[in-house]
Structure formats: C-alpha cells, structure tokens
Design a protein around this motif. Sequence first.
Motif, PDB file in Angstrom:
ATOM      1  N   ARG A   1     -27.449 -20.410 125.528  1.00  0.00           N
ATOM      2  CA  ARG A   1     -28.592 -20.050 124.694  1.00  0.00           C
ATOM      3  C   ARG A   1     -28.080 -19.219 123.520  1.00  0.00           C
ATOM      4  N   GLU A   2     -28.546 -19.515 122.310  1.00  0.00           N
ATOM      5  CA  GLU A   2     -28.109 -18.778 121.132  1.00  0.00           C
ATOM      6  C   GLU A   2     -29.313 -18.217 120.384  1.00  0.00           C
ATOM      7  N   HIS A   3     -29.160 -17.005 119.914  1.00  0.00           N
ATOM      8  CA  HIS A   3     -30.203 -16.348 119.131  1.00  0.00           C
ATOM      9  C   HIS A   3     -29.933 -16.537 117.643  1.00  0.00           C
ATOM     10  N   PHE A   4     -30.993 -16.800 116.908  1.00  0.00           N
ATOM     11  CA  PHE A   4     -30.902 -16.996 115.467  1.00  0.00           C
ATOM     12  C   PHE A   4     -31.399 -15.755 114.729  1.00  0.00           C
ATOM     13  N   GLY A   5     -30.668 -15.375 113.691  1.00  0.00           N
ATOM     14  CA  GLY A   5     -31.123 -14.341 112.783  1.00  0.00           C
ATOM     15  C   GLY A   5     -31.324 -14.928 111.402  1.00  0.00           C
ATOM     16  N   PHE A   6     -32.066 -14.235 110.556  1.00  0.00           N
ATOM     17  CA  PHE A   6     -32.196 -14.632 109.150  1.00  0.00           C
ATOM     18  C   PHE A   6     -31.161 -13.859 108.336  1.00  0.00           C
ATOM     19  N   PHE A  43     -29.010 -19.694  97.117  1.00  0.00           N
ATOM     20  CA  PHE A  43     -30.230 -20.491  97.078  1.00  0.00           C
ATOM     21  C   PHE A  43     -31.407 -19.771  97.733  1.00  0.00           C
ATOM     22  N   GLY A  44     -31.115 -18.898  98.678  1.00  0.00           N
ATOM     23  CA  GLY A  44     -32.177 -18.187  99.373  1.00  0.00           C
ATOM     24  C   GLY A  44     -31.664 -17.651 100.691  1.00  0.00           C
ATOM     25  N   PHE A  45     -32.581 -17.191 101.540  1.00  0.00           N
ATOM     26  CA  PHE A  45     -32.186 -16.733 102.869  1.00  0.00           C
ATOM     27  C   PHE A  45     -32.455 -17.860 103.861  1.00  0.00           C
ATOM     28  N   GLY A  46     -31.885 -17.743 105.069  1.00  0.00           N
ATOM     29  CA  GLY A  46     -32.107 -18.780 106.064  1.00  0.00           C
ATOM     30  C   GLY A  46     -31.596 -18.378 107.432  1.00  0.00           C
ATOM     31  N   PRO A  47     -31.892 -19.198 108.459  1.00  0.00           N
ATOM     32  CA  PRO A  47     -31.517 -18.873 109.834  1.00  0.00           C
ATOM     33  C   PRO A  47     -30.118 -19.385 110.169  1.00  0.00           C
ATOM     34  N   LEU A  48     -29.386 -18.582 110.935  1.00  0.00           N
ATOM     35  CA  LEU A  48     -28.068 -18.973 111.443  1.00  0.00           C
ATOM     36  C   LEU A  48     -27.883 -18.360 112.826  1.00  0.00           C
ATOM     37  N   PRO A  49     -27.133 -19.020 113.715  1.00  0.00           N
ATOM     38  CA  PRO A  49     -26.849 -18.400 115.015  1.00  0.00           C
ATOM     39  C   PRO A  49     -26.053 -17.111 114.812  1.00  0.00           C
ATOM     40  N   ILE A  50     -26.552 -16.010 115.345  1.00  0.00           N
ATOM     41  CA  ILE A  50     -25.967 -14.699 115.061  1.00  0.00           C
ATOM     42  C   ILE A  50     -24.510 -14.635 115.485  1.00  0.00           C
ATOM     43  N   HIS A  51     -24.192 -15.139 116.677  1.00  0.00           N
ATOM     44  CA  HIS A  51     -22.820 -15.000 117.172  1.00  0.00           C
ATOM     45  C   HIS A  51     -21.835 -15.875 116.406  1.00  0.00           C
ATOM     46  N   VAL A  52     -22.336 -16.920 115.748  1.00  0.00           N
ATOM     47  CA  VAL A  52     -21.444 -17.823 115.015  1.00  0.00           C
ATOM     48  C   VAL A  52     -20.989 -17.181 113.698  1.00  0.00           C
ATOM     49  N   VAL A  59     -22.716 -19.851 136.953  1.00  0.00           N
ATOM     50  CA  VAL A  59     -22.790 -18.715 136.025  1.00  0.00           C
ATOM     51  C   VAL A  59     -24.227 -18.562 135.537  1.00  0.00           C
ATOM     52  N   PRO A  60     -24.863 -17.412 135.736  1.00  0.00           N
ATOM     53  CA  PRO A  60     -26.257 -17.230 135.291  1.00  0.00           C
ATOM     54  C   PRO A  60     -26.386 -17.442 133.781  1.00  0.00           C
ATOM     55  N   LEU A  61     -27.567 -17.898 133.362  1.00  0.00           N
ATOM     56  CA  LEU A  61     -27.800 -18.141 131.942  1.00  0.00           C
ATOM     57  C   LEU A  61     -27.646 -16.869 131.125  1.00  0.00           C
ATOM     58  N   THR A  62     -27.951 -15.720 131.711  1.00  0.00           N
ATOM     59  CA  THR A  62     -27.792 -14.462 130.978  1.00  0.00           C
ATOM     60  C   THR A  62     -26.350 -14.231 130.541  1.00  0.00           C
ATOM     61  N   GLU A  63     -25.396 -14.801 131.291  1.00  0.00           N
ATOM     62  CA  GLU A  63     -23.987 -14.679 130.937  1.00  0.00           C
ATOM     63  C   GLU A  63     -23.536 -15.809 130.020  1.00  0.00           C
ATOM     64  N   ARG A  64     -24.459 -16.721 129.727  1.00  0.00           N
ATOM     65  CA  ARG A  64     -24.182 -17.809 128.784  1.00  0.00           C
ATOM     66  C   ARG A  64     -25.135 -17.717 127.593  1.00  0.00           C
ATOM     67  N   THR A  65     -25.540 -16.489 127.278  1.00  0.00           N
ATOM     68  CA  THR A  65     -26.455 -16.242 126.164  1.00  0.00           C
ATOM     69  C   THR A  65     -25.730 -15.427 125.107  1.00  0.00           C
ATOM     70  N   TYR A  66     -25.869 -15.844 123.837  1.00  0.00           N
ATOM     71  CA  TYR A  66     -25.115 -15.212 122.742  1.00  0.00           C
ATOM     72  C   TYR A  66     -26.054 -14.829 121.591  1.00  0.00           C
ATOM     73  N   PRO A  67     -25.771 -13.666 120.923  1.00  0.00           N
ATOM     74  CA  PRO A  67     -24.820 -12.646 121.382  1.00  0.00           C
ATOM     75  C   PRO A  67     -25.306 -12.021 122.692  1.00  0.00           C
ATOM     76  N   PRO A  68     -24.394 -11.504 123.504  1.00  0.00           N
ATOM     77  CA  PRO A  68     -24.824 -10.881 124.761  1.00  0.00           C
ATOM     78  C   PRO A  68     -25.600  -9.602 124.489  1.00  0.00           C
ATOM     79  N   GLY A  69     -26.555  -9.327 125.371  1.00  0.00           N
ATOM     80  CA  GLY A  69     -27.281  -8.069 125.281  1.00  0.00           C
ATOM     81  C   GLY A  69     -28.465  -8.073 124.337  1.00  0.00           C
ATOM     82  N   ILE A  70     -28.747  -9.217 123.684  1.00  0.00           N
ATOM     83  CA  ILE A  70     -29.907  -9.278 122.793  1.00  0.00           C
ATOM     84  C   ILE A  70     -31.113  -9.753 123.578  1.00  0.00           C
ATOM     85  N   ALA A  71     -32.183  -8.996 123.528  1.00  0.00           N
ATOM     86  CA  ALA A  71     -33.414  -9.412 124.192  1.00  0.00           C
ATOM     87  C   ALA A  71     -34.080 -10.497 123.375  1.00  0.00           C
ATOM     88  N   GLY A  72     -34.634 -11.464 124.069  1.00  0.00           N
ATOM     89  CA  GLY A  72     -35.326 -12.542 123.372  1.00  0.00           C
ATOM     90  C   GLY A  72     -36.332 -13.191 124.290  1.00  0.00           C
TER      91      GLY A  72
END
Length: 328
Positions: free
Chosen positions: A173-178, A248-257, A309-322
């Motif tokens: 699972r990956e979290h996106f930031g702007f 061109f503007g702002f946009g979403p990207l996977p934070i850990h990438v 391996v639990p999904l919480t350990e396969r979530t990036y970045p680690p420690g981000i609530a979502g």
Amino acid sequence: MASPRRRFVWEIDWNLLRTFTVIVEEKSLTAAGNRLSLKQPTISNALRRLEEHMACRLIDRSSSHFRMTPAGERLYAECLTMFSIVTGLPDLVKDDPDLITGHVEMAFASHIECPFLDRFLADFHRTFPRVSFSTTVSASQTVIDNVLSGESCLGICLAHEKHPELDYTVLYREHFGFFCAPGHPLFGKRETDITELAALDYVSFKTDQLGGALAPVARLRQRENFNGPVLGLFTNLEEVKRLIKVGFGFGPLPIHVVTADIEARQLWQLPPYENPPAADVYLVTKRSARGSRAETLLIDRLLAAIAAVPLTERTYPPGIAGPELGRA
C-alpha cells in the motif's frame, strides 16, 4: 467403465507390496512382523490378500522351507524397482538451486518501489541463481493485458476493476502526497492550508478519477473542491513528476518514491499531511495459466511471503496513518 488393469491399480493396497517385500527379505512371516511391528496373523493376512489380488501363489512355505514361486520372484523384482523410484522422489521434487532454471517475464507499472518486493527478489536470486528475469514497464492497464495474454507470468500494478480471469493479491500500500516544485507560489511555504490548492493548476495520472485506480486521490480532490485547470494527465509517474518539476502545476505522487527529490528540495510536499490518500498495488496472476517451474515457484513463494507479512509492514512510507481500503 474402468478396465481390469485400472481397477487393480485403484483397488490394491500398496502397503501389501511393502509387506511382501519385507517378508521376502526376512524369509519369515514372524521376522517380517517383528520388523514392521505387526503381529504374525496380520502379516499372514496381508500375504493372503496380495495373492488374491494377483490371482496366484507368491510364496511356498512350510515348517521346513520358505521359497518364492516364479510369480513371486517377478513381483519382488518389480517391488524393488518401485521402491527405488519412491526413494528418489524427495530429490526429484526438492528446490535444488542447481536444478531450477528458466526465465521469468514480469510486467510492472511505472512507479513500483517496494522494499518488501526487493528483499524477496534478492532472496529468491540467492536461492535460485540460475533463474533469469526480464521486466516490461508500462501503464497499469497494459500490465493487466500482458498477464491476460500470457506475455508475462505476473504483473504488479494498480487496479480498480478486477478481471474475472485474474487473481489480485495486495502486494503493498502506498500513500500519495501533493507536491509542487521550485518556482511554484507554494514552494517552501510551511503554513499552507489545503484550501489554497483549490484553484491552482494541476497535473496527475489518467487513473486519477472516481472510477479509476487512484479513486482515493480523486475523492479527496472532490471533497476539497479542487477545481483548477488540469494541464496534464499521464500513465507514467516520471512524466507526472517531470511536469510538476518544470512548473505546470502541483500534483500527486507516491510519497516514498520521491523521498530523494524532497530531500534535494526539488519537490515540496503540500497538504494534507495527515491521513493522505492511499492506493493498493497488486500482484496480478492469471488463474488458469500453466507456467514453467521457475514461474510457478516464484509466484508460489511470493504469495507465501505476502501472507506471512502483515500489510502494515508492506505500507509506505511506514508510520503514516491513512484510511483503510477495501481488500480484494
């Protein structure tokens, strides 16, 4: 209707052949019973049943002599051959690195970055160094098409609608930031409110829509009433990042990438900083596919590793609530 030969194969108790072999080797029903930890009447009954299956006498015995009949000699020779084959079965099926060869073709979406997957592939290579790999990188829909057509034994991508012929397992699972880049009016601003993004120019992925794989991002934009001009939509992460960086503007990207870009101050993260939208990235395989031994081994081991391996350990970045997403 099954033939007599086929009925014989299915009806015979294979333990009778093992008991017969021990009887011959011990040259005594009593000694065979002692070796097999069985009582002598049980050994006698086993020999009788085997002779009934074979429809012939296998051993002539009395108080003074014990010898195989010609039929018994032939059967004993065949039993030795069968037991030799059975003895070699563990070596035949074990994961011997010197025996596992082949090539694995995989299909990845453009932004796959998963430490869990990297560790798995490194371990797999150390165990099976003679298996080779190649990967095509493309849009998620193309990844799906490649798996469906058999061009790739597995795909790793985002997914929204699930194809009925494919199996989807959440790999990570990956979290996106702007994000924005130097030159943008919000770059470097630390007290930005999310409402300040509403009317700004925007670039994103083609799947950033309510019916797409990035629906969580689209729902956030809808909730916050982002209505600025959309100046670019792409299937490739590098192109989205390029357009953000050139202004061109702002946009979403996977934070850990994009961690390195953030640290180099080439990108600046914008709100929301808590509960950012998240998307699941799937391991996709074709349910009816008959892969090579190397492909099957890779997929089976990867699925086992995911399950361990639990999904919480396969979530990036680690420690981000979502927000929790539905799992397929």
